[in-house]
Enzyme design. Structure first.
Site, PDB file in Angstrom:
ATOM      1  N   LYS A   1      30.394 -15.946  -4.175  1.00  0.00           N
ATOM      2  CA  LYS A   1      29.055 -15.666  -4.667  1.00  0.00           C
ATOM      3  C   LYS A   1      29.038 -14.317  -5.370  1.00  0.00           C
ATOM      4  O   LYS A   1      29.812 -13.412  -5.027  1.00  0.00           O
ATOM      5  CB  LYS A   1      28.066 -15.595  -3.497  1.00  0.00           C
ATOM      6  CG  LYS A   1      27.787 -16.889  -2.780  1.00  0.00           C
ATOM      7  CD  LYS A   1      26.798 -16.648  -1.656  1.00  0.00           C
ATOM      8  CE  LYS A   1      26.522 -17.909  -0.866  1.00  0.00           C
ATOM      9  NZ  LYS A   1      25.768 -18.897  -1.641  1.00  0.00           N
TER      10      LYS A   1
ATOM     11  N   ARG B   1      26.892 -28.703   3.345  1.00  0.00           N
ATOM     12  CA  ARG B   1      26.874 -30.160   3.435  1.00  0.00           C
ATOM     13  C   ARG B   1      28.136 -30.711   4.089  1.00  0.00           C
ATOM     14  O   ARG B   1      28.119 -31.811   4.635  1.00  0.00           O
ATOM     15  CB  ARG B   1      26.664 -30.753   2.042  1.00  0.00           C
ATOM     16  CG  ARG B   1      27.777 -30.476   1.053  1.00  0.00           C
ATOM     17  CD  ARG B   1      27.327 -30.653  -0.389  1.00  0.00           C
ATOM     18  NE  ARG B   1      26.412 -29.589  -0.799  1.00  0.00           N
ATOM     19  CZ  ARG B   1      25.800 -29.546  -1.979  1.00  0.00           C
ATOM     20  NH1 ARG B   1      26.015 -30.503  -2.871  1.00  0.00           N
ATOM     21  NH2 ARG B   1      24.986 -28.556  -2.275  1.00  0.00           N
TER      22      ARG B   1
END
Length: 500
Positions: free
Chosen positions: A276, A350
């Site tokens: 990130k 996920r």
């Protein structure tokens, strides 16, 4: 330390407390005392409303003015909070407005006001519960890392709720239990990631289970490997702090339904090798907000004891870049055997959720609800205060959204368009963890999770990425930092299932 809350019926004018909270509506000619405030208003020469007008108060929702009582009351301070326009004739005050006002008032109290009386509208059990919930949530403070003057603003020692309503005490007791659980979620989210690695979060869950009598089972990295939990292991393999999967269980002897909760517990999300940018990483300690909400909701159920069986799964890992981290283009074999091509290691939530969702269905629940800080796209779609509700069918989606509204949390139903599934096709595996295009990212993440839900299984997915962590100024009963988002909703969903 938890703030104690009790219900009393005495007039707030003579109470031996440090502050009294009263409500005012916005009227045509200025602030007008709300139910519960009339005795206090009349105790001031000319009325407290006149003093508030001179201070520029209008009675707008969450507007707060601290007024010294000057001997008009036993308490030295009156905290007057706006409730907005008065409800129409025959209409009760909105519970959410009462909660927000109570929270704003408690946030604005002085540091030395340790005992506070709440004389806000509480003519029904629902109103009493709303005032109690808002006050307990608004009084929250996280001072673990504060020293000196920064540690002075602690929670109140006691709150006294003025109400003669039938059922007020039971409503207040429920509010205390749920608010304490929400504040547990907040504490966990606010804790520095170095102090809450996967093993630590699992340890907190084990402690909560012991305190409330729940069953608890924690799978270590060795047991995860033996069980084939490829998603959780794949995300956690780049960290020196190994992953965990925690299962909590609450049961009721008269229950006829079972609900399963699954929470994303990424204790820190660097993005992995798909790193990130720095500006998107400083609040990623909050990426375990879903698991914290599940833990807190399970705590509430174990204490409230609704007639429902509940299991909660915390899928916990730390997503870090290193020489052992998973790589873009790696293929993982998930729990249950489905294979996933990892195209972006920052779409890690996920992966851990998929493992836990498959495992949760082995408990044969009537309903599965997962909660996760899953996508940045959620903030783009719904902002920072409204979480998304997706589900395998329309009825479940609307039911869960209604439970959220009843719990006082802002949620919005969203679709899972079938055409988005094609974007998750992989050239080498059963499915890819991200789509080839950026559009509809929140929805495609939900579509990915749906692939791990069995045919006929009722399931809902809550994406709380924005609402779980407030980066802006406090408002209502919501502090800066961890908010406890979805905790109350999960509790209400379970209670609704028990009643129906």
């Amino acid at each position: 330390m938890s703030t104690s809350l009790s219900v009393i019926t005495e007039s707030p004018c003579s109470l031996d407390v440090d502050a009294v909270v009263v409500g005012y509506h916005s009227g045509a000619d200025g602030p007008e005392p709300a139910s519960g405030a009339h005795d206090v208003d009349a105790a001031f020469t000319g009325g407290l409303a006149r003093t508030l007008s001179l201070l520029g108060a209008s009675g707008a929702l969450e507007e707060v003015h601290n007024v010294p009582s000057g001997g008009a009351l036993t308490a030295p301070l009156v905290v007057a909070v706006g409730l907005g326009p008065a409800p129409g004739q025959g209409t009760a005050p909105d519970p959410d407005r009462l909660a927000r006002a109570a929270g704003a008032a408690l946030r604005a109290r002085g540091a030395k006001q340790a005992r506070v009386a709440l004389a806000l509208p509480a003519e029904t059990a629902e109103q009493a519960g709303a005032v109690a919930t808002g006050a307990l949530l608004g009084d929250y403070s996280f001072t673990r890392y504060r020293t000196g003057e920064g540690a002075e603003k602690a929670a109140a020692e006691a709150l006294l709720l003025v109400s003669a309503a039938e059922g007020a005490e039971q409503a207040a007791e429920r509010a205390q239990t749920v608010a304490d659980s929400v504040n547990l979620t907040r504490d966990l989210v606010n804790t520095a990631p170095a102090d809450l690695v996967p093993e630590d979060l699992a340890g907190v869950a084990e402690e909560v289970a012991r305190e409330t009598g729940m069953e608890v089972l924690t799978l270590t990295e060795k047991e995860l490997a033996e069980g084939g939990y490829g998603g959780i292991l794949g995300v956690g393999q780049g960290s020196v702090n190994p992953p965990r999967l925690v299962r909590l269980a609450y049961s009721h002897p008269e229950a006829s339904s079972t609900i399963a909760f699954v929470g994303k517990g990424i204790t820190f999300d660097s993005g992995g090798l798909s790193l990130k940018p720095a500006g998107a990483m400083d609040w990623m300690k909050s990426d375990m907000g879903g698991a914290a909400a599940v833990l807190a909701a399970m705590r509430s159920l174990a204490l409230l004891k609704p007639k429902v069986n509940a299991v909660g799964y915390l899928a916990i890992a730390e997503n870090m870049p290193s020489g052992t981290a998973q790589r873009p283009s790696d293929v993982l074999t998930m729990y249950g055997g489905k294979t996933v091509e990892v195209l972006n290691t920052d779409a890690e939530g996920r992966l851990v959720m998929a493992d836990a969702l498959v495992r949760a269905q082995e408990d044969e629940p009537d309903l599965v609800v997962d909660v996760a800080t899953l996508t940045g796209a959620q903030l783009v779609a719904l902002g920072t205060r409204v979480f998304a509700v997706m589900a395998g069918d329309d009825e479940t989606r609307e039911s869960v959204a209604a439970s959220a509204a009843a719990a006082g949390e802002a949620a919005w139903p969203m679709p899972l368009p079938e055409e988005l599934r094609k974007g998750l096709d992989s050239a080498v595996a059963d499915i890819a963890n991200v789509a080839g295009e950026r559009w509809g990212g929140m929805l495609s993440a939900g579509v990915f999770l749906k692939e791990f839900i069995s045919e006929g299984q009722r399931w809902a997915h809550l994406d709380i990425a924005g609402p779980s962590f407030n980066q802006g100024a406090p408002f209502g009963y919501t502090p800066k930092g961890g908010t406890g988002s979805a905790t109350r909703t999960l509790v209400r969903i379970a209670e609704d299932l028990a009643e129906n």
